[in-house]
Design a protein around this motif. Structure first.
Motif, PDB file in Angstrom:
ATOM      1  N   GLN A 290       8.700   1.155 -26.973  1.00 28.67           N
ATOM      2  CA  GLN A 290       7.833   1.631 -26.135  1.00 28.67           C
ATOM      3  C   GLN A 290       6.494   1.915 -27.867  1.00 28.67           C
ATOM      4  O   GLN A 290       5.230   1.521 -27.597  1.00 28.67           O
ATOM      5  CB  GLN A 290       7.106   3.569 -25.821  1.00 28.67           C
ATOM      6  CG  GLN A 290       6.503   4.321 -25.141  1.00 28.67           C
ATOM      7  CD  GLN A 290       5.851   3.580 -24.324  1.00 28.67           C
ATOM      8  OE1 GLN A 290       6.357   3.174 -22.896  1.00 28.67           O
ATOM      9  NE2 GLN A 290       4.643   3.488 -24.345  1.00 28.67           N
TER      10      GLN A 290
ATOM     11  N   TYR B 243      11.867  12.070 -17.992  1.00 28.62           N
ATOM     12  CA  TYR B 243      12.963  10.449 -18.964  1.00 28.62           C
ATOM     13  C   TYR B 243      12.355  10.775 -19.835  1.00 28.62           C
ATOM     14  O   TYR B 243      13.342   9.880 -19.951  1.00 28.62           O
ATOM     15  CB  TYR B 243      12.578   9.744 -17.401  1.00 28.62           C
ATOM     16  CG  TYR B 243      14.039   9.910 -16.008  1.00 28.62           C
ATOM     17  CD1 TYR B 243      15.110  10.255 -16.356  1.00 28.62           C
ATOM     18  CD2 TYR B 243      13.324  10.051 -14.996  1.00 28.62           C
ATOM     19  CE1 TYR B 243      16.129  10.610 -15.578  1.00 28.62           C
ATOM     20  CE2 TYR B 243      13.760  10.325 -13.915  1.00 28.62           C
ATOM     21  CZ  TYR B 243      15.227  10.772 -13.717  1.00 28.62           C
ATOM     22  OH  TYR B 243      15.928  10.455 -13.441  1.00 28.62           O
TER      23      TYR B 243
ATOM     24  N   TRP C 294       9.562   7.360 -31.192  1.00 26.12           N
ATOM     25  CA  TRP C 294      10.786   7.423 -29.554  1.00 26.12           C
ATOM     26  C   TRP C 294      11.329   8.622 -29.535  1.00 26.12           C
ATOM     27  O   TRP C 294      11.393   8.689 -28.790  1.00 26.12           O
ATOM     28  CB  TRP C 294      10.963   6.316 -29.557  1.00 26.12           C
ATOM     29  CG  TRP C 294      12.347   5.464 -28.604  1.00 26.12           C
ATOM     30  CD1 TRP C 294      11.521   5.319 -27.560  1.00 26.12           C
ATOM     31  CD2 TRP C 294      12.988   6.069 -28.663  1.00 26.12           C
ATOM     32  NE1 TRP C 294      12.624   5.101 -26.613  1.00 26.12           N
ATOM     33  CE2 TRP C 294      13.933   5.530 -26.877  1.00 26.12           C
ATOM     34  CE3 TRP C 294      14.396   6.664 -29.906  1.00 26.12           C
ATOM     35  CZ2 TRP C 294      15.646   5.065 -27.075  1.00 26.12           C
ATOM     36  CZ3 TRP C 294      15.684   6.555 -29.609  1.00 26.12           C
ATOM     37  CH2 TRP C 294      15.818   6.034 -27.534  1.00 26.12           C
TER      38      TRP C 294
ATOM     39  N   SER D  89      15.986   2.148 -22.170  1.00 25.84           N
ATOM     40  CA  SER D  89      14.857   3.164 -22.089  1.00 25.84           C
ATOM     41  C   SER D  89      13.994   3.288 -22.686  1.00 25.84           C
ATOM     42  O   SER D  89      13.875   4.530 -23.924  1.00 25.84           O
ATOM     43  CB  SER D  89      16.257   4.149 -22.858  1.00 25.84           C
ATOM     44  OG  SER D  89      17.228   4.058 -22.337  1.00 25.84           O
ATOM     45  N   GLY D  90      12.770   2.754 -22.754  1.00 25.41           N
ATOM     46  CA  GLY D  90      11.636   2.474 -23.523  1.00 25.41           C
ATOM     47  C   GLY D  90      11.278   2.478 -25.097  1.00 25.41           C
ATOM     48  O   GLY D  90      10.508   3.009 -26.101  1.00 25.41           O
TER      49      GLY D  90
ATOM     50  N   PRO E  34       9.473   8.001 -22.209  1.00 26.50           N
ATOM     51  CA  PRO E  34       9.027   6.345 -22.008  1.00 26.50           C
ATOM     52  C   PRO E  34      10.323   5.150 -21.269  1.00 26.50           C
ATOM     53  O   PRO E  34      11.726   5.557 -21.438  1.00 26.50           O
ATOM     54  CB  PRO E  34       9.215   5.769 -22.711  1.00 26.50           C
ATOM     55  CG  PRO E  34       9.353   7.054 -24.102  1.00 26.50           C
ATOM     56  CD  PRO E  34       9.389   8.460 -23.636  1.00 26.50           C
ATOM     57  N   LEU E  35      10.273   4.838 -19.684  1.00 27.89           N
ATOM     58  CA  LEU E  35      11.614   4.569 -20.038  1.00 27.89           C
ATOM     59  C   LEU E  35      10.863   2.405 -19.246  1.00 27.89           C
ATOM     60  O   LEU E  35      11.609   1.871 -19.138  1.00 27.89           O
ATOM     61  CB  LEU E  35      11.522   4.695 -18.060  1.00 27.89           C
ATOM     62  CG  LEU E  35      12.167   5.779 -17.727  1.00 27.89           C
ATOM     63  CD1 LEU E  35      12.239   6.628 -16.229  1.00 27.89           C
ATOM     64  CD2 LEU E  35      13.536   5.880 -17.829  1.00 27.89           C
ATOM     65  N   GLU E  36       9.545   2.577 -18.915  1.00 30.69           N
ATOM     66  CA  GLU E  36       8.758   0.359 -18.962  1.00 30.69           C
ATOM     67  C   GLU E  36       9.731  -0.402 -20.305  1.00 30.69           C
ATOM     68  O   GLU E  36      10.250  -1.256 -19.734  1.00 30.69           O
ATOM     69  CB  GLU E  36       7.453   0.737 -18.115  1.00 30.69           C
ATOM     70  CG  GLU E  36       7.751   2.077 -17.504  1.00 30.69           C
ATOM     71  CD  GLU E  36       8.239   1.131 -16.212  1.00 30.69           C
ATOM     72  OE1 GLU E  36       8.415   0.271 -15.826  1.00 30.69           O
ATOM     73  OE2 GLU E  36       8.382   2.860 -15.464  1.00 30.69           O
ATOM     74  N   ALA E  37       8.798  -0.182 -21.479  1.00 30.21           N
ATOM     75  CA  ALA E  37       9.095  -1.084 -22.625  1.00 30.21           C
ATOM     76  C   ALA E  37      10.221  -1.340 -22.638  1.00 30.21           C
ATOM     77  O   ALA E  37      11.310  -0.272 -23.822  1.00 30.21           O
ATOM     78  CB  ALA E  37       8.057  -0.740 -23.510  1.00 30.21           C
TER      79      ALA E  37
END
Lengths: 166, 340
Positions: free
Chosen positions: B52, B40, B27, B48-49, B42-45
């Motif tokens: 991921q 940026y 990460w 701040s991701g 990873p953002l989605e999971a």
């Protein structure tokens, strides 16, 4: 309890050492043979460790398993023209068998005649510092001679392989 | 508790640290590289991701495990283990706190290097077993690299062993306690004699961890994924877990050898000891951040340039540093005794 554990560990390591050596000799694939050689070296390091010879075991791993076996593998892989060449046929000849029998006989005689020192471990295993002190006082001259021999071999190898000028 | 159960627990603890470190570092790598590239990451999971990597682990576990037809099956299966096990073993001697480590070894430094020296053999095994030219080139590069960096890496820590008089990692940390001139911590990085040693160590360590600018054995842009090309699912996961774990170990070693290990300067000893594991991990992750910074900044060097660097620059320099250290700590005091 610790003695049982040591006994089990010894048998496992001894099996790994001898089994690895047998597999190395019997496999027909040279790359596999090199990896079995590596396994034998590692198992030997484990045997040293069981005898509290920590430094010897580490050097065995670092030099033999870590460096020598990489050199062996590197040489094998560089000299293999094709992948299929790694598998070699087994062609026993009378000369080879006679040589093996001779060597085996000589080893048997030598081992049965040898005066094995009485196995007595010191109370506390010597530390690395003790080892260094002995190496650089009592055994300083043999140590220096050994390094000189290695240096000569190194320079000789560089000279022999030539480089661009020859 | 029986010694056997204690040993098993210690192995489990090291394994837990290794897995957790893998998740955190992947990460971190994505985030750090992302921001270095003005992205940026990873953002989605999760915020701040952060989830991921957890998702990626689940994905790796459920993926199909492909074995190429031409592969050398036995070696193809053994190779991930041959990379993973030495990497796990290398945790044993690291001192996280005065008493917190798996084993107290007289030659702990040598032990860690011995364990790490087995990793490239596993890489070579993976490269050969895959029966793929990219993999083989990657594996051969790893082996050639190892022969070039291992000697300078070992020689570069020799001055520290000479100065401390021990290769026990705990003793090396203890030798760095206290301050110079009232404010400068007595870490070895601030020792003018050991600063060049650190430079040699840092370069050799970068090569050791297959980090950019020395990641020729993986080299995504020329060799697909180098020695790991044919690996999929959790075998691939194991290989990369070991890569990340090696970076952790080498950073932890740098912290132990040059940056005072678990010691905190300017605070009473009780505070320093109480915070020891936290300090150690924080320092290690700062080191890992530096590694990632280098990774995001520099281009890859060529393999022959690396060979030149290893054999013709690093080895003579590290040998000279050993001689200088010997003269300063042994010959000069002896001379002073004779003269004075």
């Amino acid at each position: 309890m610790p003695e049982t554990v040591n006994g089990i560990a010894f048998f496992l390591l001894a099996f790994a050492t001898i089994g690895g050596a047998v597999m190395m000799l019997s496999t027909r694939n040279v790359v596999h043979a090199a990896f079995w050689l590596l396994e034998t070296m590692l198992a030997t390091a484990g045997l040293y460790l069981l005898l509290d010879a920590e430094f010897l075991a580490l050097v065995q791993v670092l030099v033999y398993a870590g460096a020598v076996s990489v050199l062996v593998l590197f040489t094998i892989m560089l000299t293999l023209r094709r992948r299929e060449d790694a598998v070699r046929p087994f062609e026993p000849g009378w000369g080879g068998m006679a040589l093996a029998a001779l060597f085996g006989g000589a080893m048997l005689v030598a081992i049965s005649r040898a005066q094995l020192p009485a196995a007595k471990l010191p109370e506390a295993p010597p530390t690395v510092a003790d080892f260094g002190r002995v190496l650089f006082t009592q055994w300083a001259v043999p140590f220096e001679i050994a390094s000189l021999v290695l240096l000569v071999a190194l320079v000789g190898a560089v000279w022999w392989s030539g480089g661009d000028r020859r | 508790m029986s010694p056997l159960a204690a040993s098993l627990l210690k192995v489990a603890a090291c394994l837990g640290l290794m897995l957790a470190n893998g998740v955190v570092m992947i990460w971190m790598l994505r985030k750090v590289l992302g921001h270095l590239h003005l992205r940026y990451g990873p953002l989605e999971a999760g915020p701040s991701g952060i989830f991921q990597t957890t998702m990626d682990v689940l994905k790796l576990l459920t993926k199909e495990d492909v074995t190429p037809n031409a592969a050398d099956r036995a070696l193809f299966y053994v190779a991930p283990l041959a990379v993973f096990v030495p990497s796990l073993a290398a945790y044993a001697a690291l001192p996280f706190a005065p008493e917190l480590r798996a084993v107290r070894l007289d030659a702990g430094l040598l032990y860690t290097f011995a364990a790490l020296s087995l990793v490239p053999i596993g890489i070579l095994m993976a490269g050969w077993a895959s029966a793929n030219k990219w993999s083989l080139i990657g594996g051969m590069r790893a082996a050639a690299q190892q022969i070039a960096y291992e000697v300078p890496l070992l020689l570069s820590v020799l001055p520290i062993v000479m100065l401390v008089g021990s290769a026990d990692l705990g003793r090396i940390v203890e030798a760095q306690s206290g301050v110079w001139a009232g404010f400068l911590p007595r870490w070895f990085i601030f020792d003018p004699l050991l600063l060049p040693t650190f430079v040699v160590f840092a370069v050799a360590a970068l090569i050791e961890t297959n980090q950019t600018p020395f990641d020729m054995s993986e080299a995504e842009s020329e060799l697909v994924a180098g020695w790991a090309t044919e690996y999929s699912a959790m075998k691939f996961g194991l290989l990369f877990l070991s890569e990340f774990s090696n970076q952790f170990i080498i950073s932890a070693l740098a912290v132990t050898l040059f940056f005072g290990g678990w010691l905190l300067p300017w605070v009473p000893e009780s505070v320093s000891v109480a915070l020891a594991p936290v300090t150690f991990l924080l320092k290690t992750y700062v080191g890992i951040f530096m590694l990632m910074w280098i990774r995001g900044t520099y281009p890859r060097v060529r393999i022959d340039t690396l060979m030149q660097l290893g054999w013709k620059r690093l080895i003579p320099i590290s040998l000279a540093l050993v001689v200088v250290m010997g003269v300063v700590i042994k010959a000069l005091p002896a001379l002073a005794r004779v003269v004075g």
